[in-house]
Design an enzyme around this catalytic site. Structure first.
Site, short mmCIF file in Angstrom:
data_model
loop_
_atom_site.label_atom_id
_atom_site.label_comp_id
_atom_site.label_asym_id
_atom_site.label_seq_id
_atom_site.Cartn_x
_atom_site.Cartn_y
_atom_site.Cartn_z
N ASP A 1 0.85 -1.19 0.00
CA ASP A 1 0.00 0.00 0.00
C ASP A 1 0.88 1.23 0.00
OD1 ASP A 1 -2.65 -1.07 0.08
OD2 ASP A 1 -2.21 -1.76 2.11
N ASP B 1 -14.03 -7.19 -4.49
CA ASP B 1 -14.09 -7.33 -3.04
C ASP B 1 -15.41 -7.99 -2.68
OD1 ASP B 1 -11.67 -6.08 -2.89
OD2 ASP B 1 -12.45 -4.15 -2.17
#
Lengths: 254, 201
Positions: free
Chosen positions: A15, A134
């Site tokens: 990230d 997701d």
């Protein structure tokens, strides 16, 4: 499945926020993990097969900086990498692919404006398009598709959506099981295997990995690739450790 | 320092390819049209569709330059579609002819999941065992110039070689150290190594 020399892949996810690799400890605090290029090179040396950089592109204000970082990564890494997070228009996708990313990961945008999947595949080829899905196993055991970083439930039927994604020209699906994320109980191997069996594209399992055994479970049941972040960033495991374990168990890896 | 020319086929970014070749201590020039001077080696990158790449290089006048380079035994490396264009045709764009240096055509891979994306071992008579990164839906299924094979549903050419020309179906610039070794070996074909050492990394 017919004969194939293709090997299961271990993908490490990083990230990125403001040019640094970060780890979210909770929603407010981000811990600085280091320089993206140094970490990327370290993971390549550990034996990572691919890397994914998320949220590198999220902030529009820092677009030139983010693009420069992507080019720097391309010049310093000899394995493929994907960038994702916040890509809203085909122009965004083009900018990051032209800057040197091998693939883009599309999630919210793919759900809200799915033509971007077709358009990217047509302009750059399916191999550049990873659609991140997701999914959450809800309390009533139905499967919910989420966007906006897992904050917003959509009305998409999960299986219809994954089929549509493949039909529109995605090269791979990054399947993150939200109900597994952060649990450390392993990937949702059953769901991954089911989707992987049904679709004519590769499926990357994501969410829940905490040990080498979890990779073995996912690969032996049909995941084409597995993605993890925390267990590698924490230093608990090196990618090579997982690969040695898989080899000992009789799986071929790079 | 050996000078390497990358042919810009205008079908994708060349950052990784350039970086990989520079890591091997070659001096890299990227050109969109044939340059005046000769280079020690030439690389055809592996991005874009078969038809697009053929059209782009033809418009820029590359075929004659490449043929001349071949006759001068200049080492050449074609990557992925940059290899396929030297064959006669491709199923990807059936109405566009390839350069036809080698007999055969690129055909769609016979495997349920396409594109083929990922790492695979290659079997080669001349290269040591290597695991390299493939990204392709089309491949040359068989060629008399084949020097390495792999399998995705069926066996196909992972690499071909004739004289100083080497073609690879995989992406050596994305194949970590194994790929760098293959780039170095291919670009150094018949180059006089005396006086200048080409070091990996």
């Amino acid at each position: 499945m017919p004969n194939s020399q293709l090997l299961p892949r271990i993908i490490v996810c990083l990230d990125v926020d403001k040019g640094r690799v970060v780890k979210g400890t909770n929603f407010k605090q981000l811990r600085d993990m280091g320089d993206p290029i140094e970490l990327a090179q370290a993971y390549e040396e550990q034996g990572a097969d691919e890397l994914v950089f998320l949220d590198i592109s999220a902030s529009n204000e820092n677009r030139p900086t983010a693009l420069k970082l992507v080019t720097d990564i391309a010049c310093n890494l000899s394995i493929p990498f994907t960038v994702g997070g916040g890509l809203k228009k085909l122009d965004d996708v083009k900018a990051f692919l032209d800057a040197g990313a091998d693939k883009v990961a599309l999630n919210t945008t793919a759900v809200l404006a799915p033509d971007i999947i077709d358009a990217t595949a047509k302009a750059y080829g399916s191999q550049c398009v990873v659609v991140a899905v997701d999914v959450n196993r809800e309390a009533d055991s139905s499967l919910g598709v989420y966007i906006n970083g897992g904050r917003k439930l959509t009305d998409k039927n999960f299986f219809d959506w994954t089929k549509e994604v493949a039909r529109r020209g995605a090269g791979e699906i990054l399947l993150t099981a939200m109900h597994k994320d952060g649990t450390g109980s392993g990937f949702d191997t059953e769901l991954t295997a089911q989707v992987s069996r049904e679709l004519p594209i590769q499926v990357i399992a994501s969410g829940g990995a905490k040990s080498e055994e979890h990779f073995y479970q996912a690969f032996s049941q049909g995941a084409d690739a597995c993605l993890a972040a925390g267990m590698f960033h924490s230093g608990d495991y090196r990618v090579g450790d997982v690969k040695r374990y898989l080899t000992d168990k009789g799986l071929s890896v790079r | 320092m050996k000078k390497v020319l990358i042919v810009d086929t205008k079908a994708g970014n060349l950052f990784s390819l350039r970086a990989a070749i520079e890591k091997l201590n070659f001096e890299v020039t990227i050109a969109t049209s044939p340059p005046e001077q000769l280079f020690d080696a030439i690389v055809l990158p592996g991005q874009g569709r078969f038809g697009t790449v053929i059209e782009n290089i033809s418009q820029a006048g590359w075929p004659a330059y490449l043929l001349n380079a071949r006759e001068s035994n200049i080492p050449m490396l074609g990557i992925c579609v940059g290899m396929q264009i030297f064959f006669e045709a491709s199923e990807e764009d059936k109405n566009i002819a390839g350069l036809g240096w080698f007999k055969g055509e690129a055909r769609a891979l016979d495997f349920p999941k396409k594109p083929m994306v990922g790492w695979a071992n290659i079997e080669s008579e001349i290269w040591p065992e290597a695991c390299v990164y493939f990204v392709n839906s089309y491949a040359i299924k068989g060629a008399s110039e084949s020097i390495a094979t792999t399998c995705y549903g069926e066996t196909f050419c992972a690499a071909v070689r004739q004289g100083t020309f080497t073609g690879v179906q995989f992406h050596p610039e994305k194949s970590s150290d194994a790929g760098l070794q293959i780039i170095r070996e291919s670009l150094s074909r018949n180059i006089d190594l005396v006086g200048e050492t080409i070091n990996a990394k």
